[in-house]
Design an enzyme around this catalytic site. Structure first.
Site, PDB file in Angstrom:
ATOM      1  N   GLY A 165      25.814  35.196  53.400  1.00 15.95           N
ATOM      2  CA  GLY A 165      26.410  35.408  54.732  1.00 15.95           C
ATOM      3  C   GLY A 165      27.244  36.681  54.730  1.00 15.95           C
ATOM      4  CG  ASP A 181      30.382  28.929  59.849  1.00 11.38           C
ATOM      5  OD1 ASP A 181      30.310  27.698  60.019  1.00 11.38           O
ATOM      6  OD2 ASP A 181      31.207  29.463  59.091  1.00 11.38           O
ATOM      7  NE  ARG A 200      39.818   2.737  69.194  1.00  9.16           N
ATOM      8  CZ  ARG A 200      39.648   2.002  68.113  1.00  9.16           C
ATOM      9  NH1 ARG A 200      38.614   2.196  67.329  1.00  9.16           N
ATOM     10  NH2 ARG A 200      40.526   1.071  67.806  1.00  9.16           N
ATOM     11  NE  ARG A 232      36.491  30.716  57.214  1.00 10.12           N
ATOM     12  CZ  ARG A 232      36.016  30.697  55.984  1.00 10.12           C
ATOM     13  NH1 ARG A 232      36.718  30.139  55.027  1.00 10.12           N
ATOM     14  NH2 ARG A 232      34.857  31.238  55.673  1.00 10.12           N
ATOM     15  NE  ARG A 270      41.527   4.483  65.791  1.00  9.85           N
ATOM     16  CZ  ARG A 270      42.454   3.850  66.501  1.00  9.85           C
ATOM     17  NH1 ARG A 270      43.231   4.530  67.342  1.00  9.85           N
ATOM     18  NH2 ARG A 270      42.611   2.550  66.392  1.00  9.85           N
ATOM     19  NE  ARG A 306      29.184  24.581  52.725  1.00 12.07           N
ATOM     20  CZ  ARG A 306      30.359  25.066  52.315  1.00 12.07           C
ATOM     21  NH1 ARG A 306      31.187  25.609  53.193  1.00 12.07           N
ATOM     22  NH2 ARG A 306      30.704  25.025  51.064  1.00 12.07           N
TER      23      ARG A 306
HETATM   24  O1  F6P Z   1      29.872  27.878  55.324  1.00 14.42           O
HETATM   25  C1  F6P Z   1      30.824  28.332  56.236  1.00 14.42           C
HETATM   26  C2  F6P Z   1      31.947  27.370  56.292  1.00 14.42           C
HETATM   27  O2  F6P Z   1      31.339  26.164  56.479  1.00 14.42           O
HETATM   28  C3  F6P Z   1      33.041  27.552  57.322  1.00 14.42           C
HETATM   29  O3  F6P Z   1      32.767  27.044  58.582  1.00 14.42           O
HETATM   30  C4  F6P Z   1      34.190  26.834  56.654  1.00 14.42           C
HETATM   31  O4  F6P Z   1      35.428  27.274  57.113  1.00 14.42           O
HETATM   32  C5  F6P Z   1      34.000  27.185  55.218  1.00 14.42           C
HETATM   33  O5  F6P Z   1      32.614  27.344  55.045  1.00 14.42           O
HETATM   34  C6  F6P Z   1      34.541  26.183  54.249  1.00 14.42           C
HETATM   35  O6  F6P Z   1      33.982  26.410  52.998  1.00 14.42           O
HETATM   36  P1  F6P Z   1      34.567  26.039  51.574  1.00 14.42           P
HETATM   37  O7  F6P Z   1      35.183  24.703  51.686  1.00 14.42           O
HETATM   38  O8  F6P Z   1      33.380  26.081  50.691  1.00 14.42           O
HETATM   39  O9  F6P Z   1      35.560  27.093  51.231  1.00 14.42           O
END
Ligand code: F6P
Length: 326
Positions: free
Chosen positions: A105, A131, A166, A175, A250, A259
């Site tokens: 990526g 992502d 709920r 992210r 909740r 993933r």
């Molecule tokens: O693969 C991308 C991603 O899934 C992001 O959305 C996420 O913030 C990050 O990886 C978390 O990855 P890791 O826990 O491996 O650092």
């Protein structure tokens, strides 16, 4: 034009379903064209340590359907430093590797961009990340599967939410970008979608939810991309409890389950095409590029452009989601 004899293939960064299908495509297309292939273990870390293993068409049997990456991956801190990149170069030279295929990526392509500006071993990039946030391709390998996984989970959450009247706040990955949130929000018919690119004010969010309450909906679901609430979804839930107490609230964080898992048909075909076309592109003289797909056509983008290009979410889609949830 250079005659290539030996290539390496590596996976890098966070894993994504379909990486194995891409490895298989690279290895088999290479073998078909008379190239020897080394697999690199653990991404850039493996190049630095010289952790290579020769693989052939048979080594990649029965992996197209498997999630994760059989050759493992990493986010390498060492590769950020010139000293270790030099070590990586020396390891590649020692094995007489002429080119490297990197299934990665943004972070991985940044690394490839720096390395190829310093050393004369070409890289070819195959975009993967759940992502979907890589410039130059409409889809990255793994996004479709991750969205299907999240959608199935949200459907299940809807069952229990409805049973108990709920409100659920569901956090999905993403992210910097809300592509997963937007896709799953639409496909699961949720009441509100929060993405990092758009500042959804708390009042706006409450207004969306009140619409559902007025319509006497049995349950409400808010999807939140992980990057858009700095204090986390539990804090958001607490804030909401004080303001909107018509439903029991909740929280569910889907996390890394997004993933994993067997790649979808879409991701297997995408990975196969990009791996295959990547090898052919190298043999035709292209180098230091990522192979993507734009509007159904192959798109070759330099690493420099991948690293500097900007992408954005389709705001019309979010407006549509809002209308359809009303
Ligand atoms: O693969 C991308 C991603 O899934 C992001 O959305 C996420 O913030 C990050 O990886 C978390 O990855 P890791 O826990 O491996 O650092």
């Amino acid at each position: 034009m250079k005659r290539y004899k030996t290539i390496a293939v590596m996976t890098s960064g966070g894993d994504a379903p379909g990486m194995n299908a891409a490895i298989r495509a690279v290895v088999r297309t290479a073998a078909n064209n008379g190239l020897k292939t080394f697999a690199v273990h653990d991404g850039f870390e493996g190049i630095i340590d010289g952790d290579f293993m020769e693989i052939d068409a048979t080594s990649v049997s029965n992996i197209i359907q498997r999630g994760g990456t059989i050759i493992h991956t990493s986010r390498s801190e060492r590769f950020l430093t010139k000293k270790w990149r030099l070590m990586a170069y020396e390891q590649l030279i020692a094995k007489e590797i002429d080119a490297v295929f990197i299934i990665g990526g943004n972070g991985s392509f940044k690394g490839a961009n720096v390395f190829t500006s310093e050393f004369d071993i070409p890289f070819v990039g195959i975009p993967k990340t759940i992502d979907n946030d890589v410039y130059g391709t409409d889809h990255t390998i793994g996004f479709d599967t991750a969205c299907n996984t999240a959608m199935e989970a949200i459907d299940k959450i809807r069952d229990t939410a409805n049973s108990h009247h709920r409100l659920f706040i569901v956090e999905v990955m993403g992210r910097d970008f809300g592509f997963i949130a937007a896709q799953c929000g639409i496909s699961s018919g949720v009441e509100a979608i929060m993405v990092p690119e758009i500042d959804t004010g708390f009042d706006d969010l409450i207004a969306k939810l009140e619409r559902g309450w007025v319509r006497q909906k049995q349950s409400l679901i808010v999807i939140v991309a992980e990057g858009c609430h700095k204090d986390g979804v539990t804090a958001l839930a607490e804030q909401m409890k004080a303001r909107f107490n018509y439903y029991d609230i909740r929280v569910c964080v889907l996390g890394h389950m997004q993933r994993g898992g067997s790649p979808s048909s879409f991701d297997r075909v995408l990975a196969s095409r990009l791996g295959y076309e990547g090898v052919l592109a190298l043999l035709k003289g292209k180098k230091n590029i990522m192979v993507g797909m734009k509007n159904g056509k192959l798109n070759y983008v330099t690493f420099a452009d991948v690293c500097s290009g900007t992408i954005s979410i389709d705001k019309q889609l979010l407006l549509m989601a809002d209308v359809l949830a009303s």
